[in-house]
Design a protein around this motif. Structure first.
Motif, mmCIF file in Angstrom:
data_model
loop_
_atom_site.group_PDB
_atom_site.id
_atom_site.type_symbol
_atom_site.label_atom_id
_atom_site.label_comp_id
_atom_site.label_asym_id
_atom_site.label_seq_id
_atom_site.Cartn_x
_atom_site.Cartn_y
_atom_site.Cartn_z
ATOM 1 N N THR A 15 0.818 -1.221 0.000
ATOM 2 C CA THR A 15 0.000 0.000 0.000
ATOM 3 C C THR A 15 0.850 1.268 0.000
ATOM 4 O O THR A 15 0.351 2.349 -0.324
ATOM 5 C CB THR A 15 -0.972 -0.004 1.201
ATOM 6 N N LYS A 103 -5.231 2.779 2.596
ATOM 7 C CA LYS A 103 -6.123 1.794 1.978
ATOM 8 C C LYS A 103 -6.007 1.855 0.456
ATOM 9 O O LYS A 103 -6.157 2.926 -0.144
ATOM 10 C CB LYS A 103 -7.567 2.078 2.416
ATOM 11 N N THR A 104 -5.715 0.706 -0.140
ATOM 12 C CA THR A 104 -5.530 0.614 -1.592
ATOM 13 C C THR A 104 -6.350 -0.561 -2.085
ATOM 14 O O THR A 104 -6.455 -1.582 -1.402
ATOM 15 C CB THR A 104 -4.034 0.386 -1.916
ATOM 16 N N GLU A 105 -6.883 -0.429 -3.292
ATOM 17 C CA GLU A 105 -7.734 -1.521 -3.771
ATOM 18 C C GLU A 105 -6.908 -2.778 -4.051
ATOM 19 O O GLU A 105 -5.711 -2.722 -4.376
ATOM 20 C CB GLU A 105 -8.555 -1.092 -4.985
ATOM 21 N N LEU A 106 -7.598 -3.896 -3.899
ATOM 22 C CA LEU A 106 -6.945 -5.206 -3.972
ATOM 23 C C LEU A 106 -6.144 -5.394 -5.268
ATOM 24 O O LEU A 106 -4.996 -5.864 -5.231
ATOM 25 C CB LEU A 106 -8.016 -6.301 -3.825
ATOM 26 N N ALA A 107 -6.724 -5.041 -6.410
ATOM 27 C CA ALA A 107 -6.054 -5.305 -7.689
ATOM 28 C C ALA A 107 -4.717 -4.570 -7.776
ATOM 29 O O ALA A 107 -3.722 -5.116 -8.280
ATOM 30 C CB ALA A 107 -6.960 -4.895 -8.853
ATOM 31 N N THR A 108 -4.676 -3.344 -7.272
ATOM 32 C CA THR A 108 -3.428 -2.563 -7.296
ATOM 33 C C THR A 108 -2.386 -3.219 -6.390
ATOM 34 O O THR A 108 -1.211 -3.341 -6.752
ATOM 35 C CB THR A 108 -3.712 -1.120 -6.832
ATOM 36 N N TYR A 133 -6.420 -10.034 2.418
ATOM 37 C CA TYR A 133 -7.010 -8.684 2.338
ATOM 38 C C TYR A 133 -8.347 -8.650 3.080
ATOM 39 O O TYR A 133 -8.623 -7.741 3.872
ATOM 40 C CB TYR A 133 -7.188 -8.318 0.864
ATOM 41 N N THR A 137 -8.739 -6.352 6.463
ATOM 42 C CA THR A 137 -9.383 -5.042 6.287
ATOM 43 C C THR A 137 -10.141 -4.587 7.530
ATOM 44 O O THR A 137 -9.983 -3.443 7.977
ATOM 45 C CB THR A 137 -10.272 -5.054 5.023
ATOM 46 N N VAL A 149 -7.506 6.742 1.529
ATOM 47 C CA VAL A 149 -7.589 5.929 0.314
ATOM 48 C C VAL A 149 -6.551 6.472 -0.663
ATOM 49 O O VAL A 149 -6.587 7.649 -1.030
ATOM 50 C CB VAL A 149 -9.017 5.979 -0.275
ATOM 51 N N GLY A 151 -5.813 5.593 -3.842
ATOM 52 C CA GLY A 151 -6.263 5.793 -5.229
ATOM 53 C C GLY A 151 -5.107 5.763 -6.206
ATOM 54 O O GLY A 151 -4.190 4.943 -6.083
ATOM 55 N N ASP A 152 -5.138 6.684 -7.165
ATOM 56 C CA ASP A 152 -4.067 6.742 -8.165
ATOM 57 C C ASP A 152 -3.012 7.783 -7.791
ATOM 58 O O ASP A 152 -2.215 8.197 -8.630
ATOM 59 C CB ASP A 152 -4.648 7.127 -9.543
#
Ligand code: ADP
Ligand code: S3P
Ligand code: MG
Length: 169
Positions: A15, A103-108, A133, A137, A149, A151-152
């Protein structure tokens, strides 16, 4: 003098706790502590070697010992992703100052961790990364004073956003 005492970053492997942590240390005037590095020095082995020579339970125990005994004043603390399995470690971090969950999304996360296959995870090898994950969480959310979060955003943008979240003394 920094207006902050201790700030801790928690979250899944990949993350950005270590990468963002050093940037946030510079922004806040705090020392940078990455507990993974202290574990390695104490054990005279890399995290990967510790996981290969012992098992994930041993690494979690060493992580707790390090967390409970390390000097953590005036520090930006980047933790290892498994720190949330230790209630005493989390109690100590929370007593010293705010805990930020990156917090980062699973796919990333899966992409980042796949790009560095030798970074071990302190979990039962039978569990998929998605299961880890899902298991963790709620723990990160339980202990977090702030959830950021990612994000990008770039690491520098995440560090700046973290600084904006924090109250000043
Ligand atoms: N915001 C970000 N954007 C893109 N890549 C990132 C970001 N944060 C971290 N990374 C990359 O992801 C990988 C894992 O970062 P790291 O700081 O080691 O995570 P952690 O300490 O949480 O496991 C590194 O290759 C790092 O450069
Ligand atoms: O989440 C985990 O189980 C782990 C994460 C690693 O740190 P990062 O979260 O900095 O990758 C490190 O502590 C160890 O390999 C176990
Ligand atoms: Mg790290």
């Amino acid at each position: 003098m920094s207006p902050f005492n201790t700030i801790s970053l928690v979250g899944m492997p990949g993350t950005g706790k270590s990468t963002v942590g050093i940037l946030l240390a510079k922004l806040t005037g705090l020392r940078f502590v990455d507990t993974d590095l202290d574990i390695q020095v104490r054990e005279e082995a890399t995290l990967q070697e510790i996981l290969e020579q012992h098992d994930y339970r041993y690494l979690r125990q060493v992580e707790e010992d390090v967390l409970l005994n390390l000097r953590l004043d005036h520090a930006l603390v980047s933790t290892g992703g498994s720190v949330v399995y230790s209630a005493p470690s989390m109690a100590r971090l929370k007593s010293l100052g705010p805990v930020i969950y990156l917090k980062t999304e699973l796919a990333t996360l899966e992409e980042r961790v796949a790009a560095a296959p030798l970074r071990g995870i302190a979990s039962d090898g039978e569990q998929s990364f998605a299961q880890v994950y899902a298991e963790r969480t709620p723990l990160y959310e339980r202990y977090a004073d702030y959830i950021l979060v990612t994000g990008d955003n770039t690491p520098q943008q995440v560090a700046t956003a973290a600084l904006q979240l924090l109250p000043r003394n």
